[in-house]
Design an enzyme around this catalytic site. Structure first.
Site, mmCIF file in Angstrom:
data_model
loop_
_atom_site.group_PDB
_atom_site.id
_atom_site.type_symbol
_atom_site.label_atom_id
_atom_site.label_comp_id
_atom_site.label_asym_id
_atom_site.label_seq_id
_atom_site.Cartn_x
_atom_site.Cartn_y
_atom_site.Cartn_z
ATOM 1 N N SER A 123 0.839 -1.181 0.000
ATOM 2 C CA SER A 123 0.000 0.000 0.000
ATOM 3 C C SER A 123 0.886 1.246 0.000
ATOM 4 C CB SER A 123 -0.909 -0.006 1.234
ATOM 5 O OG SER A 123 -1.674 1.165 1.280
ATOM 6 N N GLY A 124 0.640 2.130 -0.940
ATOM 7 C CA GLY A 124 1.445 3.348 -1.046
ATOM 8 C C GLY A 124 2.597 3.242 -2.005
ATOM 9 N N THR A 128 -2.035 1.937 -7.915
ATOM 10 C CA THR A 128 -3.187 2.594 -8.543
ATOM 11 C C THR A 128 -2.729 3.605 -9.586
ATOM 12 O OG1 THR A 128 -4.466 2.315 -6.511
ATOM 13 C CG2 THR A 128 -5.265 3.937 -8.095
ATOM 14 N N ASN A 173 -0.587 4.813 3.476
ATOM 15 C CA ASN A 173 -0.952 5.436 2.204
ATOM 16 C C ASN A 173 -2.232 6.221 2.402
ATOM 17 O OD1 ASN A 173 -1.338 6.118 -0.444
ATOM 18 N ND2 ASN A 173 -1.732 4.053 -1.185
ATOM 19 N N SER A 176 -5.116 4.368 -0.203
ATOM 20 C CA SER A 176 -4.843 2.934 -0.298
ATOM 21 C C SER A 176 -6.064 2.197 -0.853
ATOM 22 C CB SER A 176 -4.490 2.383 1.093
ATOM 23 O OG SER A 176 -4.324 0.983 1.044
ATOM 24 N N SER A 177 -5.844 1.339 -1.856
ATOM 25 C CA SER A 177 -6.926 0.511 -2.396
ATOM 26 C C SER A 177 -7.214 -0.600 -1.392
ATOM 27 C CB SER A 177 -6.511 -0.094 -3.738
ATOM 28 O OG SER A 177 -6.266 0.909 -4.688
ATOM 29 N N GLY A 405 -0.393 -5.962 -2.439
ATOM 30 C CA GLY A 405 0.846 -6.701 -2.283
ATOM 31 C C GLY A 405 0.891 -7.435 -0.957
ATOM 32 N N GLU A 407 1.315 -8.235 2.692
ATOM 33 C CA GLU A 407 1.152 -7.330 3.831
ATOM 34 C C GLU A 407 1.624 -8.000 5.110
ATOM 35 O OE1 GLU A 407 -2.614 -5.568 4.452
ATOM 36 O OE2 GLU A 407 -2.480 -4.263 2.695
#
Length: 1044
Positions: A123-124, A128, A173, A176-177, A405, A407
């Protein structure tokens, strides 16, 4: 090949082009495969650091693109950059997201095989943004028409909508998605976009009701409160302050400085319109979002007997109204549950904790299903239009997977377990496809395949997903088991069934050292990327993810069309237990693997350089963590297991042919023979390379670097040769171009001159014939035969007249006109004279105008009658001939208000005896007076003046005739004045008696008395004499004055 980097120089960013390999000491290598020490993680990270320092954020591992988030804007995404990468071979220019996009697109077009791009990272890390750049590249560079432009806009605008409903601020992030997304983009046989489809995976629904400290709920809640207008918020019964809602304050981070919720709200509303949402659908959607906030503010109380009741009726009423359900039914469903036993239904009250769980479950279910509906609606907007494309058989597809990804958080729960399971499957797919691709390439090129040693994570995937024995199966079984079940019992069951697995550890099974860092509620999995501890608390609840049956019944009766679509009545009727969340995710992941296996993959691995989002900061520990979890070193080892570098014969020969005399400047034989001659000349050893059917394979990077260094050393010599050849070619081409241009100009000019000359001769002959014919018929009436000649005559006269017009009013000359222009000439002469007079008069000053008027009057009186007149014409008439001091003050006092307008010295002759007496003649506006020093001797009233007589000779005599009847008058006055013309003119003008002036040629008679007349005789002489004659007359001898 060239890189494009950016450097900061004096506060501004400039583009720098540098060669591919000669600058490797400064910026590293563009492909990790070219690292000499490819097994060293430190060397890998140092290469990343060097490139990141030079703003080179992209690097290859073979065909895999590694992207490092720069946390700043880089000017490498313009339309010019897109054109730079369009249609260019993958390795010809510097690594870029556009290179991956273009290579995938061209492979789809040329090989007619579906492609996919897999984007992964923490994330980050910029996943995206990478997917946005790929979509933008396709939207800009692919062929388009009106429908395709609309479709491209919808593809791009789907991003802000999905981000608003599926993204949130996390600790790592700000955007973040919180869901996985797979998008299929369909292309027609021309390569133009014709449709799209989105699959979403594992939305983090728990975020709706709970957020960790420093995190936020999904963006759409804050955007609605901050950006919605007052009327909309009133309709939804919402307040603008997000702190008023319990679901938005769990993370204590309602506001974020880097996020403008108001601006993002406008973007989302515009995107909804572009995608094709109706105003009614948008309103229903916002009703659901608002209802979730009201559900969060619905609070419960607990009675004395343990029963639960709702204490915030207003919030519940608002939620029911927005959900389109009956308020009392919703209230009943939140505080009671319906049980079915032996075919009988029973209503059981919920305790406080169960009611809160039911409320939160409803909020999560409503939001999660609404998100699925939103994706479905976007898919309908992107769907292939059959009326435009009658068949989709020829359609090709590029898939785009934007997935979370690996985590590893401080507290890892059910969501991290699913995410990491997904990454295990993707890693398994990646290794399998990479090895298969390598093996296929070796077989195609006829190179012997060498067995590659790598870590096969199938053992971990089986641990998680194996039927009846895997962790997911055990979790499902525990959720379905009758009796009291809890998360700890699930952990104990894991220990019993998979406790002996080498990649599974719990506190009970661990050694003493490991127990110190593990909780009793955790289990550890040894993933391909490292060890992760998972806390089992909440595993069963999140896996069940079920609504009470009576809550489903209430939602099935909703009047909101979105919710009625999301909650089917079949769910209530169907007695079959729905699939658990983990199994659902496993099955959808299996389908995704099938989709990806059917396509040719490309990979983008995203890395974030630091946790603070600071540009230019490279946190080595964090980067090493991601390199490990992304499996980049494993990927590099697989890619380097055989040969580090491979190129097609034509590309290799084209680049390095200057290094061999046999291949420079051109090789005309077979490509394989040319490459063989080249490598033999360079001294390659047999173990350093292999020649395939269409490619050369180089095993060691040092071999390639030595070749590249030799090329760099050769470039000055090549440049000199090219310069000489180019200059010679340029000069010859320039000479030929100039010579050709001269010939063309000469022939064109000669032709034009000849045509002009012929045309002039033809026109001249016609003109001469017409002129002669007109001259012959010049005396006839105006007609076609003589019109040109007569017009010429008129024109010639007018041109001659224009050059010979009189310049002054005194110039009486005028050109003689032809017979047919006599009348016109007279009119023109009169008009010209009038024009000159007008111009002259306009130029005359007031004093000159007065002078002119007097001269005109003098001309009318004396012209051609008085001998001294011509002599006076050139002399100015003065306002007076006497200075004011010469006039007696007593006389002026006697005159009173009458002002002296003119004064002149005269000689008065007595009527009897003609004795001369000096006098002053003063003219006023009403009368004239004769003054002897201080005494007025005679007053001459203008009204009584009978006439003025002068002679025609050049003398100064003037006789003023006065009536004898008036006793005040003394008879006629005989005067002599040196300025007789001036005097008579002024007197005549003041008395208004210009017609009373008489000019006598021989004598003048004047009255001596009432009955007696006197005579003045005038004779010519040499000088002026006034004397009494023999007959008693006054004899005046007048001299002859020359006119000049």
């Amino acid at each position: 090949m060239r890189y494009q980097s950016r450097e900061v120089d004096e506060g501004r960013v400039r583009l720098v082009m540098e060669s591919a390999l000669t600058a490797r000491d400064r910026v590293g290598v563009q492909d990790f495969v070219l690292l000499e020490n490819y097994n060293s993680e430190a060397t890998f990270i140092e290469n990343l650091r060097r490139r990141f320092r030079e703003n080179l954020i992209y690097t290859y591992i073979g065909s895999v693109l590694v992207s490092v988030n720069p946390y700043k804007e880089l000017e490498i995404y313009s339309k010019q950059q897109m054109e730079r990468y369009r249609g260019v071979s993958f390795y010809e220019i510097s690594p870029h997201i556009y290179a991956i996009s273009d290579n995938t697109y061209r492979a789809m077009r040329t090989e007619r095989r579906d492609q996919c791009i897999l984007i992964s990272g923490e994330s980050g890390a910029g996943k995206t943004e990478a997917s946005k750049k790929i979509l933008l590249y396709f939207a800009v560079t692919c062929p388009t028409n009106n429908h395709m432009v609309t479709l491209g806009d919808r593809l791009l605008q789907s991003n802000p909508v999905l981000e608003a409903f599926g993204n949130a601020k996390t600790l790592r992030n700000d955007n973040s998605s919180r869901f996985g997304k797979y998008m299929d983009i369909q292309f027609d046989f021309k390569g133009a976009t014709m449709g799209g489809h989105i699959l979403n995976y594992l939305l983090e629904k728990s975020r709706v009701v709970h957020q960790n400290h420093g995190e936020r709920n999904f963006h759409i809640f804050y955007q609605l409160l901050d950006g919605g207008d007052d009327d909309l918020l009133n309709t939804l019964n919402l307040e603008r302050n997000p702190h008023s809602y319990r679901y938005l304050v769990k993370g204590s981070c309602a506001r974020v400085s880097s996020i403008s919720d108001k601006n993002n709200w406008r973007v989302v509303r515009k995107a909804l319109d572009v995608i094709g949402f109706t105003a009614e659908e948008v309103q229903k959607l916002l009703n659901i979002i608002a209802s979730v906030l009201h559900l969060g503010n619905t609070l419960f109380g607990e009675g004395e007997e343990g029963e639960t009741y709702i204490i915030t009726e207003t919030q519940l009423s608002n939620a029911a109204k927005l959900l389109g359900v009956d308020g009392s039914a919703l209230k009943e469903a939140l505080t009671h549950k319906k049980l079915t036993a032996k075919g009988e239904e029973m209503i059981s009250p919920l305790n406080f904790e169960q009611a809160v769980s039911a409320r939160d479950a409803l909020a999560k279910a409503v939001y999660g299903r609404t998100f699925n509906w939103l994706v479905e609606k976007i898919n309908q907007s992107l769907a292939l239009k059959e009326e435009i494309y009658h068949s989709s058989k020829d359609a090709s597809v590029i898939g785009l997977l934007d997935i979370y990804g690996f985590e590893v958080l401080q507290h890892n729960s059910f969501e991290q377990f699913c995410i990491n399971y997904c990454n295990e499957k993707l890693q398994q797919l990646f290794i399998e496809l990479t090895l298969r691709s390598e093996q296929e390439e070796y077989e195609t090129e006829g190179i012997a395949w060498e067995t590659v040693q790598y870590f096969d994570n199938k053992i971990i995937c089986d641990l998680i997903e194996e039927k009846h024995k895997g962790i997911i199966s055990i979790l499902d079984e525990e959720c379905l088991r009758p009796g009291e079940t809890c998360d700890i019992s699930f952990l104990e069951k894991l220990e019993d069934i998979v406790g002996g697995h080498p990649h599974f550890i719990t506190h009970k099974l661990a050694n003493g050292k490991t127990r110190r860092v593990m909780s009793r509620e955790e289990f550890r999995l040894l993933h391909y990327a490292g060890e992760v501890n998972y806390n089992v608390n909440g595993f069963l609840d999140k896996n069940n993810d079920l609504l009470n049956r009576n809550l489903k019944e209430v939602m099935c009766q909703s009047e909101n069309q979105i919710l009625s679509h999301c909650f089917r009545r079949e769910e209530v009727i169907d007695q079959k237990r729905p699939e658990m969340a983990a199994s659902q995710f496993k099955n959808s992941l299996m389908k995704l693997m099938e989709i990806l296996m059917s396509k040719e993959p490309s990979y983008v691995r995203c890395i974030k350089p630091n946790d603070t989002k600071q540009p230019g900061r490279f946190d080595e520990v964090l980067v090493r963590h991601q390199v490990k979890y992304l499996g980049l070193m494993e990927n590099l080892r697989v890619r380097r297991a055989g040969f580090a570098y491979r190129r097609r014969f034509e590309a290799f020969l084209q680049r390095y042919k200057p290094l061999c005399p046999e291949t420079w400047p051109n090789w005309n034989g077979k490509l394989a023979d040319g490459v063989s001659a080249l490598v033999n000349h360079l001294g390659y050893k047999p173990e350093e390379y292999k020649l395939g059917r269409s490619k050369i394979f180089i095993r060691f990077p040092k071999t390639l670097f030595a070749t590249e260094d030799a090329l760099e050393a050769k470039k000055p010599e090549i440049a000199l040769t090219l310069q000489k050849s180019w200059r010679g070619y340029r000069e010859r081409a320039n000479y030929q171009r100039i010579r050709h241009a001269v010939i063309v100009i000469q022939s064109g000019w000669r032709g034009m001159k000849a045509r002009r000359r012929a045309k002039r001769r033809r026109e001249a002959a016609q003109l001469i014939r017409r002129f002669i014919k007109g001259f012959i018929c010049r005396h006839e009436e105006y007609c076609d035969d003589n019109d040109y000649f007569l017009d010429h005559v008129r024109c010639s006269f007018l041109k001659h007249l224009r050059k010979n017009l009189p310049r002054s009013v005194l110039d009486k000359s005028w050109p003689t006109p032809p017979a047919l222009l006599v009348e016109a000439s007279e009119h023109l002469q009169m008009l010209h004279m009038r024009n000159m007079v007008i111009k002259y008069c306009r130029r005359v000053q007031p004093e000159w105008k007065k002078q002119m008027m007097q001269k005109v009057v003098a001309s009318e009186i004396f012209k051609d009658q008085k001998g001294s007149y011509p002599h006076s014409v050139g002399r100015l008439f003065l306002d007076t001939r006497l200075e004011r001091e010469q006039i007696s003050l007593k006389v002026l006092q006697t005159l009173g208000s009458e002002k002296v307008q003119y004064g002149v010295a005269v000689i008065k002759y007595d009527r009897r005896g003609f004795k001369p007496r000096p006098r002053q003649l003063l003219l006023t506006n009403s009368f004239a007076v004769l003054v002897d020093r201080t005494k007025i001797k005679q007053r001459l009233d203008y009204a009584a003046l009978r006439g003025v007589s002068v002679s025609s000779l050049c003398d100064g005599m003037v006789v003023l005739h006065m009536p004898w009847e008036d006793n005040k008058q003394k008879g006629d006055a005989v005067l002599h004045c040196s300025h007789v013309i001036e005097l008579v003119t002024k007197l005549a003008m003041m008395a208004s008696k210009t017609n009373y002036v008489n000019i006598n040629p021989g004598c003048i008679r004047f009255g001596v008395s009432r009955t007696k007349e006197g005579i003045i005789d005038f004779v010519r002489g040499s000088e002026l004499k006034v004397a009494k004659g023999k007959r008693g007359h006054l004899l005046v001898t007048a001299p002859q004055i020359s006119a000049t």
